[in-house]
Design an enzyme around this catalytic site. Structure first.
Site, PDB file in Angstrom:
ATOM      1  CB  THR A   1      12.280  -5.259  18.385  1.00 13.87           C
ATOM      2  OG1 THR A   1      11.601  -6.116  19.310  1.00 13.87           O
ATOM      3  CG2 THR A   1      11.712  -3.853  18.465  1.00 13.87           C
TER       4      THR A   1
ATOM      5  NE  ARG B   1       5.949  -7.871  25.326  1.00 13.42           N
ATOM      6  CZ  ARG B   1       6.057  -6.562  25.557  1.00 13.42           C
ATOM      7  NH1 ARG B   1       5.138  -5.746  25.096  1.00 13.42           N
ATOM      8  NH2 ARG B   1       7.061  -6.086  26.258  1.00 13.42           N
TER       9      ARG B   1
ATOM     10  N   GLY C   1      -0.899  -1.542   8.751  1.00 10.99           N
ATOM     11  CA  GLY C   1      -0.441  -0.177   8.486  1.00 10.99           C
ATOM     12  C   GLY C   1       0.339   0.444   9.631  1.00 10.99           C
TER      13      GLY C   1
ATOM     14  CG  ASN D   1      -2.278   0.654   0.896  1.00  4.83           C
ATOM     15  OD1 ASN D   1      -2.318   1.679   0.222  1.00  4.83           O
ATOM     16  ND2 ASN D   1      -3.360   0.083   1.397  1.00  4.83           N
TER      17      ASN D   1
ATOM     18  CG  HIS E   1      22.961   4.486  12.020  1.00  3.92           C
ATOM     19  ND1 HIS E   1      23.636   4.595  10.834  1.00  3.92           N
ATOM     20  CD2 HIS E   1      21.671   4.780  11.744  1.00  3.92           C
ATOM     21  CE1 HIS E   1      22.792   4.960   9.884  1.00  3.92           C
ATOM     22  NE2 HIS E   1      21.594   5.079  10.415  1.00  3.92           N
TER      23      HIS E   1
END
Length: 182
Positions: free
Chosen positions: A162, A177, A139, A77, A107
């Site tokens: 993550t 989660r 989204g 999208n 970084h």
């Protein structure tokens, strides 16, 4: 860069590829949505590979483009940002919601390690992102470097992924989660 080792973003070869991707993405984003042959031609020039029936709604933003590999029947999208300093792979029948960001670049966390005396650009490293087959990314989600999302998984809107997710789960949140197994 693709090996995940620290690299120089100001390398002339990388900058030339980056500028070419920006040129192609601008043309794609400005093309009429009804001009399917032109959109297809531009995607073939911009992306590393793609299967049949890929739809990317403009605007769409990339770093290099050539490190993005899409399966067949993939829908992306509008307003997505793919920082493809390493490989981004999205499997067949997967959908990416509006405003999703996929990052392969990161970084150093120590300021002295990320700064360069001769450049405003920070030192960088990368890790690939793999999104399996028949995955839905809601989204405004963010997928971080090195993440793999298993086949058949759904990621709720606004999630920050993550860590890798297994196949066949519903996951959401910040950090993302697992909520339940499908």
């Amino acid at each position: 860069m693709l090996a995940g080792e620290p690299y120089d973003c100001t390398d002339s070869g990388l900058l030339a590829r980056w500028h070419e991707a920006k040129r192609l993405q601008s043309l794609y984003n400005a093309a009429p949505t009804t001009d399917l042959p032109r959109l297809s031609e531009l995607l073939d020039l911009l992306l590393g590979s793609r299967g049949e029936n890929v739809w990317i709604a403009a605007p769409f933003f990339v770093d290099y483009g050539e490190n993005i590999h899409l399966g067949r029947n993939v829908e992306i999208n509008m307003n997505c940002v793919f920082l493809d300093c390493n490989r981004i792979t999205i499997g067949d029948y997967s959908g990416i919601g509006p405003g999703v960001h996929i990052y392969t670049v990161f970084h150093p966390t120590e300021p002295a390690e990320r700064l360069s005396e001769n450049s405003p650009l920070w030192r960088s490293q990368t890790a690939p992102v793999v999104i399996g087959r028949n995955v839905w990314i809601g989204g405004r989600s963010v997928i971080l470097p090195g993440v793999t999302i298993g086949d058949g998984t759904t990621v709720g809107a606004g999630s920050v992924v993550t860590r890798s997710l297994p196949e066949g789960v519903v996951a959401a949140g910040n950090p993302c989660r697992i909520l339940r197994k499908l």
